[in-house]
Design a protein around this motif. Structure first.
Motif, mmCIF file in Angstrom:
data_model
loop_
_atom_site.group_PDB
_atom_site.id
_atom_site.type_symbol
_atom_site.label_atom_id
_atom_site.label_comp_id
_atom_site.label_asym_id
_atom_site.label_seq_id
_atom_site.Cartn_x
_atom_site.Cartn_y
_atom_site.Cartn_z
ATOM 1 N N PRO A 1 -58.418 -7.019 7.819
ATOM 2 C CA PRO A 1 -58.794 -7.402 6.450
ATOM 3 C C PRO A 1 -58.460 -8.867 6.150
ATOM 4 N N TYR A 2 -59.191 -9.771 6.757
ATOM 5 C CA TYR A 2 -58.877 -11.197 6.672
ATOM 6 C C TYR A 2 -58.790 -11.704 5.234
ATOM 7 N N GLN A 3 -59.803 -11.396 4.425
ATOM 8 C CA GLN A 3 -59.846 -11.950 3.074
ATOM 9 C C GLN A 3 -58.655 -11.482 2.240
ATOM 10 N N THR A 4 -58.359 -10.194 2.310
ATOM 11 C CA THR A 4 -57.222 -9.661 1.546
ATOM 12 C C THR A 4 -55.915 -10.272 2.025
ATOM 13 N N TRP A 5 -55.761 -10.367 3.348
ATOM 14 C CA TRP A 5 -54.527 -10.916 3.916
ATOM 15 C C TRP A 5 -54.344 -12.384 3.507
ATOM 16 N N ARG A 6 -55.442 -13.152 3.546
ATOM 17 C CA ARG A 6 -55.370 -14.563 3.137
ATOM 18 C C ARG A 6 -54.982 -14.683 1.655
ATOM 19 N N LYS A 7 -55.593 -13.832 0.827
ATOM 20 C CA LYS A 7 -55.312 -13.899 -0.615
ATOM 21 C C LYS A 7 -53.849 -13.597 -0.889
ATOM 22 N N ILE A 8 -53.328 -12.537 -0.277
ATOM 23 C CA ILE A 8 -51.924 -12.187 -0.488
ATOM 24 C C ILE A 8 -51.017 -13.288 0.052
ATOM 25 N N SER A 9 -51.373 -13.835 1.211
ATOM 26 C CA SER A 9 -50.570 -14.917 1.802
ATOM 27 C C SER A 9 -50.472 -16.100 0.851
ATOM 28 N N ARG A 10 -51.600 -16.485 0.262
ATOM 29 C CA ARG A 10 -51.600 -17.609 -0.693
ATOM 30 C C ARG A 10 -50.734 -17.289 -1.908
ATOM 31 N N ASN A 11 -50.883 -16.075 -2.420
ATOM 32 C CA ASN A 11 -50.112 -15.693 -3.605
ATOM 33 C C ASN A 11 -48.614 -15.692 -3.318
ATOM 34 N N VAL A 12 -48.239 -15.171 -2.157
ATOM 35 C CA VAL A 12 -46.824 -15.126 -1.799
ATOM 36 C C VAL A 12 -46.249 -16.526 -1.704
ATOM 37 N N LEU A 13 -46.967 -17.426 -1.059
ATOM 38 C CA LEU A 13 -46.465 -18.790 -0.888
ATOM 39 C C LEU A 13 -46.487 -19.574 -2.193
ATOM 40 N N ASN A 14 -47.488 -19.305 -3.043
ATOM 41 C CA ASN A 14 -47.578 -20.025 -4.315
ATOM 42 C C ASN A 14 -46.495 -19.589 -5.301
ATOM 43 N N GLU A 15 -46.141 -18.316 -5.279
ATOM 44 C CA GLU A 15 -45.210 -17.784 -6.263
ATOM 45 C C GLU A 15 -43.754 -17.869 -5.833
ATOM 46 N N ASP A 16 -43.492 -18.073 -4.549
ATOM 47 C CA ASP A 16 -42.111 -18.048 -4.065
ATOM 48 C C ASP A 16 -41.344 -19.282 -4.526
ATOM 49 N N ASP A 17 -40.044 -19.091 -4.774
ATOM 50 C CA ASP A 17 -39.189 -20.192 -5.222
ATOM 51 C C ASP A 17 -38.394 -20.816 -4.073
ATOM 52 N N GLY A 18 -38.748 -20.459 -2.857
ATOM 53 C CA GLY A 18 -38.054 -21.012 -1.696
ATOM 54 C C GLY A 18 -37.114 -20.043 -1.013
ATOM 55 N N THR A 19 -36.826 -18.905 -1.660
ATOM 56 C CA THR A 19 -35.872 -17.958 -1.060
ATOM 57 C C THR A 19 -36.424 -17.306 0.198
ATOM 58 N N LEU A 20 -37.758 -17.228 0.325
ATOM 59 C CA LEU A 20 -38.336 -16.607 1.515
ATOM 60 C C LEU A 20 -38.038 -17.391 2.784
ATOM 61 N N PHE A 21 -37.626 -18.623 2.636
ATOM 62 C CA PHE A 21 -37.334 -19.441 3.809
ATOM 63 C C PHE A 21 -35.844 -19.461 4.126
ATOM 64 N N GLN A 22 -35.102 -18.613 3.429
ATOM 65 C CA GLN A 22 -33.699 -18.413 3.759
ATOM 66 C C GLN A 22 -33.576 -17.209 4.700
ATOM 67 N N LEU A 23 -32.433 -17.103 5.378
ATOM 68 C CA LEU A 23 -32.212 -15.980 6.268
ATOM 69 C C LEU A 23 -32.141 -14.686 5.463
ATOM 70 N N GLY A 24 -32.890 -13.681 5.885
ATOM 71 C CA GLY A 24 -32.959 -12.425 5.143
ATOM 72 C C GLY A 24 -32.015 -11.361 5.661
ATOM 73 N N GLU A 25 -32.233 -10.131 5.209
ATOM 74 C CA GLU A 25 -31.395 -9.010 5.618
ATOM 75 C C GLU A 25 -31.654 -8.673 7.084
ATOM 76 N N SER A 26 -30.614 -8.328 7.803
ATOM 77 C CA SER A 26 -30.748 -8.073 9.237
ATOM 78 C C SER A 26 -31.615 -6.857 9.533
ATOM 79 N N GLN A 27 -31.661 -5.877 8.635
ATOM 80 C CA GLN A 27 -32.508 -4.700 8.826
ATOM 81 C C GLN A 27 -33.953 -4.953 8.438
ATOM 82 N N GLY A 28 -34.222 -6.082 7.795
ATOM 83 C CA GLY A 28 -35.516 -6.322 7.179
ATOM 84 C C GLY A 28 -35.377 -6.251 5.677
ATOM 85 N N GLU A 29 -36.313 -6.835 4.965
ATOM 86 C CA GLU A 29 -36.231 -6.876 3.514
ATOM 87 C C GLU A 29 -36.287 -5.463 2.921
#
Length: 467
Positions: A121-149
């Motif tokens: 689902p390229y179009q859906t995946w691209r749209k969500i990817s853009r939204n995630v990157l546009n809305e994030d405040d930078g915390t996604l680029f910090q080290l996350g939980e070892s088990q996964g989010e």
């Protein structure tokens, strides 16, 4: 890396996107392009080669679908750590030039791995990817939980409960980049003093991984119901690696009676566990989906493995492991210090893909796509049922073909090769030679093929297999 020197053949014998795809794939397989290395952008490569960008896009999409590289938002394309870290000697010993030539021999490849080329689902995946990157405040680029989010693990737990009957909490789920990584992490959690029973034939990457880790592996030939409890008891194993919902490569589905017998085996002793690999349970064509083995477990004895490689794409590189509650203390002591191997960005995208209902819609669509392909291949193969017999056709995206014409497996594979058709011998997936199977058998996957390709291929196979 900004340029790739690729000599393109403009004669039209092979599409240019296939030539680009084959060149990059072979360079990655041979180690000349290393894991983590950045590839040129599609625009840069198209300009360098003097071709259209859409041609390069098509080649890159195939490489992404097969898991050779990954697209990182705002950064570009990077070579993946290959899932098949341990390749069979007969493959790895081939010189690069010979492997490249081998790939050119086949007009149609019944690959047992891969997905429908138009299915992601390229179009859906691209749209969500853009939204995630546009809305994030930078915390996604910090080290996350070892088990996964946790938010993603909550979505996975909910999906597993409703779709697969798995009983677990988000705190039991560990996210990782591929099953090979999760098996290595499981090795850290369990320690060394374990003996593992596996079906023969089986998923060879797992069997080689276990052996490389130093475990003693007992290959057991299954019957039509799956791993045989009496043989399992006799071999003295502590762990049993099984694929009850769709055994690979035999394609069998384990009935409830055998599942209960295996659970009873595990419950007899404290340090016994079943490893359930539920790799493609989403695709079933006869009856309703079979609930997971873990869902029947009342003694906390099943280690459950799942992946999005089949349901979404190998390039997503997200798998998960559900640990029994009794093993969580071992994880806390031994595995907690291992950082998660999937980026928080990718985890967030997948979480939103689940939360917004896209995953369920995508699965429903792909079930229809694969059902159509399945029906087409079965219909075509029935035309040559005097030559061969079909097995394992009720689930997954491959079938087994047993030869009735007296051919050996090697003869059947070689005859198909001369016709430009690639099929896969069952013995490629064996830990040791089979004792109780005399019939020559080959595997034919259909996820990556069109209906026209399958019809053409079966017609050619009828000629070379029918003498």
């Amino acid at each position: 890396m900004n340029e790739l020197t690729i000599s393109l053949d403009n004669s039209g014998s092979h599409p240019m996107y296939e030539q680009i795809y084959a060149y990059i794939r072979d360079e990655i397989q041979s180690g000349k392009i290393r894991a983590g290395e950045k590839l040129p952008s599609t625009r840069t490569l198209a300009s360098h080669l003097g071709i259209s960008r859409s041609t390069v896009d098509q080649a890159y999409e195939q490489l992404l679908a097969e898991g050779y590289m990954i697209a990182s938002p705002c950064r570009g394309y990077f070579v993946c750590e290959l899932d098949q870290l341990y390749q069979l000697p007969s493959r790895t010993q081939l010189p690069v030039a010979e492997r490249h030539q081998e790939s050119k021999e086949y007009r149609i490849d019944f690959a047992v791995n891969g997905i429908d080329k138009e299915g992601f689902p390229y179009q859906t995946w691209r749209k969500i990817s853009r939204n995630v990157l546009n809305e994030d405040d930078g915390t996604l680029f910090q080290l996350g939980e070892s088990q996964g989010e946790e938010a993603l693990r909550v979505e996975i737990a909910s999906y597993l409960h409703h779709a697969r009957g798995v009983n677990c909490g988000a705190n039991q789920i560990i996210v990782g980049a591929g099953n090979d990584y999760l098996l290595m992490l499981l090795h850290v959690i369990l320690g060394m003093d374990w003996k593992i029973a596996m079906d023969n034939p089986t998923y060879t990457s797992a069997s080689v991984a276990f052996q490389k880790m130093g475990y003693e592996v007992f290959p057991l030939e299954p019957d039509d119901m799956g791993m045989i409890p009496e043989k399992l008891e006799e071999c003295g194993a502590d762990l049993a690696y099984v694929m009850p919902s769709h055994q690979f490569p035999l394609g069998s589905v384990m009935p409830i009676q055998r599942r209960q017998q295996l659970l009873a085996w595990a419950a007899k002793k404290e340090h016994r566990y079943l490893i359930e690999d539920d790799y493609d349970s989403e695709f079933r064509y006869k009856g309703k989906p079979i609930p997971s083995l873990q869902g029947f477990d009342s003694h906390d004895k099943v280690i459950y493995l799942g992946t999005f490689s089949k349901s979404l794409a190998p390039a997503i590189r997200i798998s998960y492991m559900v640990l029994p509650v009794s093993l969580m203390h071992r994880y806390e002591e031994r595995g907690r210090n291992f950082s998660v191997t999937v980026s928080r960005v990718d985890q967030k995208i997948l979480e939103m893909f689940f939360r917004e209902g896209h995953f369920e819609r995508h699965l429903n669509r792909m079930r229809g796509v694969y059902r159509t392909k399945h029906d087409c291949l079965i219909s075509e193969m029935k035309k040559i049922q005097h030559i061969c017999r079909i097995r394992g056709e009720h689930a997954g995206v491959h079938i087994l073909v047993e030869m009735k014409n007296g051919m050996t497996e090697q003869e059947a594979v070689e005859a198909a090769r001369k016709a430009g058709i690639k099929v896969y011998g069952l013995t490629e997936y064996c830990i040791q030679p089979l004792k109780d199977r005399d019939t020559a058998t080959v595997l034919m996957g259909y996820a990556t093929l069109s209906e026209e390709q399958m019809k053409e291929a079966v017609q050619l196979l009828a000629e070379v297999w029918g003498f």
